[in-house]
Write a protein that holds these residues in place. Sequence first.
Motif, PDB file in Angstrom:
ATOM      1  N   SER A  54       0.841  -1.191   0.000  1.00  0.00           N
ATOM      2  CA  SER A  54       0.000   0.000   0.000  1.00  0.00           C
ATOM      3  C   SER A  54       0.874   1.237   0.000  1.00  0.00           C
ATOM      4  O   SER A  54       2.064   1.178   0.337  1.00  0.00           O
ATOM      5  CB  SER A  54      -0.898   0.009   1.235  1.00  0.00           C
ATOM      6  N   THR A  59       0.332  -2.218   4.622  1.00  0.00           N
ATOM      7  CA  THR A  59      -0.505  -3.315   4.153  1.00  0.00           C
ATOM      8  C   THR A  59       0.125  -3.906   2.899  1.00  0.00           C
ATOM      9  O   THR A  59       0.542  -3.175   1.996  1.00  0.00           O
ATOM     10  CB  THR A  59      -1.934  -2.861   3.844  1.00  0.00           C
ATOM     11  N   TYR A  61      -0.435  -6.656  -0.275  1.00  0.00           N
ATOM     12  CA  TYR A  61      -1.451  -7.375  -1.050  1.00  0.00           C
ATOM     13  C   TYR A  61      -0.782  -8.463  -1.869  1.00  0.00           C
ATOM     14  O   TYR A  61       0.330  -8.270  -2.401  1.00  0.00           O
ATOM     15  CB  TYR A  61      -2.218  -6.415  -1.952  1.00  0.00           C
ATOM     16  N   ALA A  73      -5.024  -9.528   1.629  1.00  0.00           N
ATOM     17  CA  ALA A  73      -4.358  -8.399   2.280  1.00  0.00           C
ATOM     18  C   ALA A  73      -3.729  -8.859   3.586  1.00  0.00           C
ATOM     19  O   ALA A  73      -4.287  -9.713   4.289  1.00  0.00           O
ATOM     20  CB  ALA A  73      -5.362  -7.276   2.554  1.00  0.00           C
ATOM     21  N   VAL A 100      -1.828  -1.143  -6.567  1.00  0.00           N
ATOM     22  CA  VAL A 100      -2.811  -0.313  -5.876  1.00  0.00           C
ATOM     23  C   VAL A 100      -3.055   0.921  -6.722  1.00  0.00           C
ATOM     24  O   VAL A 100      -2.112   1.622  -7.115  1.00  0.00           O
ATOM     25  CB  VAL A 100      -2.317   0.074  -4.474  1.00  0.00           C
ATOM     26  N   VAL A 105      -7.368  -2.359  -5.435  1.00  0.00           N
ATOM     27  CA  VAL A 105      -6.299  -3.247  -5.885  1.00  0.00           C
ATOM     28  C   VAL A 105      -6.716  -3.779  -7.247  1.00  0.00           C
ATOM     29  O   VAL A 105      -7.812  -4.320  -7.413  1.00  0.00           O
ATOM     30  CB  VAL A 105      -6.073  -4.407  -4.896  1.00  0.00           C
ATOM     31  N   VAL A 120     -10.578  -1.141  -1.827  1.00  0.00           N
ATOM     32  CA  VAL A 120      -9.804  -1.151  -0.586  1.00  0.00           C
ATOM     33  C   VAL A 120     -10.527  -0.285   0.437  1.00  0.00           C
ATOM     34  O   VAL A 120     -10.883   0.863   0.159  1.00  0.00           O
ATOM     35  CB  VAL A 120      -8.381  -0.607  -0.817  1.00  0.00           C
ATOM     36  N   GLY A 124      -7.325  -0.361   4.856  1.00  0.00           N
ATOM     37  CA  GLY A 124      -6.425  -1.131   4.003  1.00  0.00           C
ATOM     38  C   GLY A 124      -6.900  -2.525   3.678  1.00  0.00           C
ATOM     39  O   GLY A 124      -6.328  -3.178   2.792  1.00  0.00           O
TER      40      GLY A 124
END
Length: 346
Positions: A54, A59, A61, A73, A100, A105, A120, A124
Motif C-alpha cells: 500500500s 498493508t 497485497y 491483504a 494499488v 487493488v 480497498v 487497508g
Amino acid sequence: MADVGGRRHRAFIGSFTAAGGPGIVAAAVDPGSGALTVLSSVNGVPDPSYLALSPTGDTLYAVSETAEGAVAAYRVAGDVPEPAGAPVPVDGNGPTHLSVFDGHVLTANYGSGSVTAVPVRADGSLAPAASGVLRHTGSGPHTRRQQGPHAHQVQPDPTGRWAVSVDLGTDSVRVCDLRDGAPVLHREFALRPGSGPRHLAFHPGGSYAYVVNELTPSVTVCRWDAPDGSLKPLAEVPVLPGAPTGDAYPSGVAVAPDGRFVWAATRGEDVLSVFAVEGEGEVLRLIGTVPCAGHWPRALAASAGFLYVANERSGDVTWFALDPATGLPRRSGSIEVPAASCVVLG
C-alpha cells in the motif's frame, strides 16, 4: 530489522506454494550492504506469486495465482505478515500481477485475459467482492501462446491518473481508468505482432516506458504522454548481444531510481541485461549481460545501490551491488526461498 532514521527497510518475497514455496517471506534489508535476513514466512493463500505494498507501506497485497483467482491483504507493521480479512475472489483465472490504484487493488488475470478492480477499505483491508472486470479481447500470431488475451501486468502510470495493463496474448498495452469502481478502457496501443509483451517499467522522468517482451528477447522503448494517456513505441532493443541458444523467455524489468540504467532478466539464458539510458530516457544502449547467480530469474527489484533477483527454479533470492558508473551488477549474497517468484522492497 534495519532501522535508519525511524524507517525500517524490508523486503517481501512471493513464491509458488504448489512448487514447494513457503508462501510470503518477510526479510530485513541492511541498507548498507543490501543483505537480506529472513524474518518470517506465512502460507495464507496458495501461490502468492506477486505482491504489492500500500502507499503507506503498512498493508501488503498478494495475488493467489490459481484457477479460481483471488487477492489477499496482510498487515505488515510487525515482522510477521498478519491476514487482514479473508481472500477476495477476482472473477478471473490465474492472476499474475497486482497494484494499488485509485482506492482499489487491480489484478492482471493471465488465464482469463482480464483486469479486476477490488475496493480497498479505509483501513487497508479488501471489500468482499470485486467491483468490476475489464475483459481483454484479441490474439496474436504465436499459435501456442497467443490464441487469446493474457493480461500479465497492471500498474499505475507515474501520475496516478491512468492504469496501464500489458497483454502478452494480444501484443498490446491498454490504458484505462476507473469509473464507478470498474476499470474502463481508454485506449489500446499495439506493439510488434508476436513480441509477447510481459512487463512494463516507467522511467522516473515520467515520459518514457520500457516493455520487456517474453516471446522475443527484446525491450520496446515507448514514449508516454500522461495528459493524453497515450503510449507510442519508438524502438525495440535486443536484451542479448547475440542470438539465444533456445527460447529465451525474458521476464522482469527494473529501472534505476535515478533513471540512468535499466535491467532485464532472461530466464532461458539465466542472465541479467544491463542498459545505459541515454537522452531523456528515449534511448537504451545494451552494455552487456551478467549471470543471474541462479536459475530462471523471474522478477527484479532495484534500489539506489542494489538489484534483487528472484530465481524461481534454483529457489533463491540473490542481491547484487551496482556499479554506480556502469550499472553492472556484482553478486553480494543470497537467501534460500524455494520457488521464489517476486521481490517487493518497502
